[in-house]
Structure formats: C-alpha cells, structure tokens
Design an enzyme around this catalytic site. Structure first.
Site, short mmCIF file in Angstrom:
data_model
loop_
_atom_site.label_atom_id
_atom_site.label_comp_id
_atom_site.label_asym_id
_atom_site.label_seq_id
_atom_site.Cartn_x
_atom_site.Cartn_y
_atom_site.Cartn_z
N ASP A 59 0.66 -1.43 -0.11
CA ASP A 59 -0.03 -0.33 0.15
C ASP A 59 0.78 1.39 -0.16
O ASP A 59 0.56 2.21 0.75
CB ASP A 59 -1.01 0.03 1.33
CG ASP A 59 -2.28 -0.92 1.23
OD1 ASP A 59 -2.10 -1.49 0.20
OD2 ASP A 59 -2.84 -1.21 2.15
N CYS B 14 -4.35 -5.81 -3.30
CA CYS B 14 -3.07 -6.55 -2.67
C CYS B 14 -3.06 -8.01 -3.30
O CYS B 14 -1.89 -8.02 -4.35
CB CYS B 14 -3.16 -6.80 -1.26
SG CYS B 14 -3.15 -5.63 -0.31
#
Length: 519
Positions: free
Chosen positions: A45, A80
């Site tokens: 992230d 992700c």
C-alpha cells in the site's frame, strides 16, 4: 561446496504471513560469467505521495539515486492479492483469474496453486535458470491482512509463532534478519533471487518503538483533489460526503503519520541489505528493485482511506531499480506495469520470456538505455472487480446491499458494480486514461492527464463518439490479450487507429481560455 538440496515451497493456508526459502543448486552453470543476482523489495500500500520522501530517504539514495526511477509505473489491479498475483505470474488479472483477497476470489486457492504457481517467475528462476530463491514476508492474502506483532510465520512449512516483543518479533526487522541470514549462508556458486515483502505501510500501521514519536506535525497531502466532491465520476465516488468531517480529516492525518513511521523500518531494512551485499562484494552484480503492490488514498475526492479505485493515487506506484549497466541518477517516463517485473527479472537471468505465457514486457533495455520512447509500448491495462455485501449494513440502511468497506459516516469504498477496466496511455502525443465500468450505465471516465493531473474533470461527454469507439476498441484488445499479444505494442486494427491529440483539441482550448480569464 554445499550439497544439493531443494526445499519445496509450502504455504500454511490459514496463516497471515509466509516465509519460504527455496534452494536449487544447479550443476549446469559454468564458465567465468557471473549471472546477476536480483533482490525485489515489495512494500504494501505504498503510494507515490510518500514513495520517495522523508521516510525512505536512504532507500532513495541507495536505490533510486544509484540507478533509475520510473515516474510512470502502474499496477494491473489496485488491490493486494490480484496485484501480487500479477507480479508473480507476469499476467493481467483476466489471465490469472485472481479477483480479490479471498479464497473464493482465487487468492492462493488450490486452483491457483495448480494452474499458476509453478509458472511464476521465481519458480522458473529456480527450476530452469539455476537460481537459489528466497522469499520472506507476505505472499498472497486471504481474508486477513498485515500484522507487525503476534503473528505466525511459515518457515519452509514449519509454523513459527511470534509475540509482541520488539527485539524478537517486530515483523519488518524479522524479515530483515532472515534476509541477512540467507545472504550469509547461501551458496556462493550460484546466483540468487531474493524477494522481501514488508507489512509496511499497511494497517494497523504499528511503528517500531524508536519511531513512534516521529512526524508529529505531518499531514496527508492537500492536493487539489483532496476533500473535494467527485461530481462527474462513478456513483461510488459521488456518494462520499463533502466536505469531510473534522474528525475524519484528523483520523486520516493520524493514519498518514503512522504510515510514514512504519516506513522508517523499511528504510533501515534496505540499508542493511545494501550494506551486506557491499561487504560481501556482491552489490555491483546485483539488481535491486523497490516498489509496491498498489497505491493508496487519504482524503482524495473525500474518500477516507483505502485503494481499489481507478485513479492515479491507487494505481501508480514507486519503482526504483539499481544494478549492473544501469547508470545512476536516471529518471524514466516510459510506461511500465507490475506485470513487467517477472519478464524483466527473467530477462536479467537470461531466460527467454517468449517461452512463457506472461503478458508483461522486459524493461531491462529501458534501464540500460537501449530503447527509446518511440519504440516502447504506449498502453497498459488496469482491471478491478468490485466487492459488495449481500445484505445492508445495519449502521447504514439507506445504502442498501451491494456495498462494502464502509466507514462510520456511511462512506463506502467499494461496491459490486465498482468493476472497471482502464487503458492507461503514456505517449509523446498524449497522457490519458480511458475507463469503462461494468454496470447498468456502462459508465465511462476519461482524463487528460497532461492538463488535469489530479483527475478533477471527467471529459468523457466532451469527446466525439467516433473517438470513444476507437478508445473502447483499444480497451477490448487489451482485455482479450494473452501472452505475446499483450506484449506487442501498438498493434491495433487500422480502422481504430487515432491520434490521441484529437481528443483534447477543443478541451485544451477551453482550458487555455479559462486560464487567460483567471489571470
């Protein structure tokens, strides 16, 4: 010389973090040529807004300044597991079929293991290129996410529990120490590939004790798209409450500070690895990649915090590389994507990418200055499949079913019909983004990234229908591509070729006139 051994990769399916060491010492490598080593450091992230700033100053100096930084590096999907699957397989999501972070979404499912895992680039390096391979950190998500304490690792298939003591258990430091141990005890006769996947700066944003008081006055960037209404965007963006409440702004500023603090330990990890390679005399023959699985937003278009969206803050990531034949202090504007990492690393190892089914391209020639922008690709694909709950959130009954990732003020970050595909174009004639949603409207968003880098104005309704059809064709070409057809730049039916500058002639003129009036 160490005896030949092969430690099979085993992933404990219920565990959050996996650490696996693979070794395959090939007797086929000979001659005086020393094939390069490769290190891939993958953060979690990390958006461009903090990718090259204060918390990563040593990383920028040791990797970015010592090699090349890419300013147009993107992910194939801003979430992700789909993104990590794209990194490992070199494929777009429509080809590896991982759509979210769950087993049901094919994230590390049995089907994925059988169909894709043996064809990932680390497996090819190990099985066919004679590389020792090492992986430490977060592999593929399932329902859970990163932790910094109180986790269980899978170390070559054996469970290793960790508690909450900083000196023994802080995950970023544990990964650093495991990586240093690998460098210490690996064979010196074969090249190696190392992948270190850190938890930072993913939530819960737990900083190391020595960094918990840093950046107390730092705030999330107040870019032009911060805390403004996305008036001409998909309904999910329009539902965000503008302006955000003071408590929401304070919360995201606090989260931003915590994210910075976690990255200081990543910076330390990078420094330790580079110094160890230097001491061992291996740095000059090692490529080091530094990047992220996706971006992140904090307050843009009044969305509190998350990823998943089609905008630059979620799909653009930092990418820095140093290594043999890469001149220092370079910056490249050429378009690269995370599907290119595998092909590039295989190319470095001398493995023919054309033997694979990978969608990405090797950008090794770009780093070595052997290719120019006119002969490089202009388009990459971004895909995302939205998620939503089958039932209404009791705290937000007016929203109804079909949404997810909702905050206490009933602003939701995802929905079933937040499903889209985009063509991101970077060329000498245009810098643009074209996106279509798979919803009842077939909603379209188009941005002129040169005139509107913060994506404030969706200009889809100002573009001629003929041009939109040509852009739609480009999107369909990429969404149906596989392997070589994805790697071949600029192959479009002659009926659908167009000069992207045609799109923005009138729009740019209006923008220019508006600026003149404002002076």
């Amino acid at each position: 010389m160490a005896s030949n051994r092969f430690l099979r990769s085993t992933f404990l399916r219920r565990l959050l973090i996996c650490v696996t060491l693979w070794s395959h010492l090939s007797s086929g490598a000979s001659g005086s040529y020393r094939r390069p080593n490769v290190v891939l450091i993958l953060t979690d992230d990390l958006d461009v807004a903090i990718g090259g700033l204060n918390p990563l100053s040593k990383t920028k100096k040791l990797i970015g300044d010592a090699g090349i930084s890419f300013t147009n590096a993107f992910v194939a999907s801003p979430l992700c597991c789909p993104s990590r699957a794209s990194i490992l397989t070199g494929k777009y999501p429509h080809n590896h079929h991982v759509i979210n972070n769950t087993l049901e979404g094919n994230c590390s499912s049995t089907a994925w293991q059988k169909s894709e895992e043996d064809h990932t680039f680390p497996a090819l390096l190990r099985s066919y290129a004679g590389y020792q391979t090492f992986f430490a950190g977060k592999y593929l998500n399932q329902e859970k996410n990163s932790k910094y304490y109180n986790y269980t690792l899978s170390v070559n298939g054996k469970a290793q529990k960790h508690g909450a003591e900083y000196s023994k258990d802080y995950l970023t430091d544990v990964l650093a120490n495991m990586s240093l141990d690998f460098l210490q005890y690996k064979s010196s006769y074969q090249p190696f590939f190392m992948m270190v996947s850190t938890p930072a700066p993913h939530s819960p944003w737990t900083a190391a004790p020595q960094y918990q008081d840093r950046y107390n006055s730092t705030k999330a960037p107040r870019d032009p798209n911060f805390n403004v209404h996305g008036k001409d965007k998909h309904w999910l963006i329009r539902q965000a409450k503008t302006p955000m409440t003071n408590s929401s702004v304070q919360f995201l500023d606090d989260a931003f500070r915590k994210r910075w603090r976690t990255l200081l330990s990543v910076d330390d990890l990078v420094e330790k690895l580079v110094k160890r390679l230097e001491v061992r005399g291996e740095l000059d023959n090692t490529y080091i990649f530094f990047t992220s699985d996706n971006g992140y937003h904090t307050g843009q278009f009044s969305l509190p915090m998350d990823k998943r969206q089609l905008y630059e803050f979620d799909i653009r990531v930092p990418l820095m590389v140093r290594g043999p034949n890469i001149k220092p202090n370079q910056t490249s504007k050429m378009l690269v994507a995370n599907v290119d990492l595998g092909p590039t690393i295989l190319d470095i190892a001398g493995y023919n990418v054309n033997k694979t089914q990978m969608d990405g391209m090797s950008f090794l020639p770009v780093m070595e200055g052997k290719v120019n922008a006119s002969s490089w690709r202009t388009d990459i694909l971004v895909e995302y499949e939205g998620e939503g709950s089958n039932v209404s959130d009791p705290a937000c009954p007016l929203l109804g079913p079909g949404v997810s990732e909702c905050f206490p003020d009933c602003v939701c970050e995802d929905s079933y019909n937040n499903t889209y595909a985009c063509v991101r174009t970077v060329a000498s004639s245009a810098n643009l983004q074209y996106c279509e949603f798979d919803d009842n409207e077939v909603f379209v968003e188009v941005y002129n990234m040169t005139a509107d880098p913060f994506q404030l104005s969706n200009i889809a309704k100002t573009i001629d229908q003929e041009i939109l059809e040509k852009m739609n064709h480009r999107l369909m070409m990429l969404q149906s591509c596989s392997g070589q057809s994805c790697r071949t730049p600029g192959v479009y039916d002659s009926r659908y070729r167009f000069d992207p500058r045609q799109m923005f002639t009138s729009h740019s003129w209006r923008l220019s006139k508006l600026r003149q009036k404002m002076k």
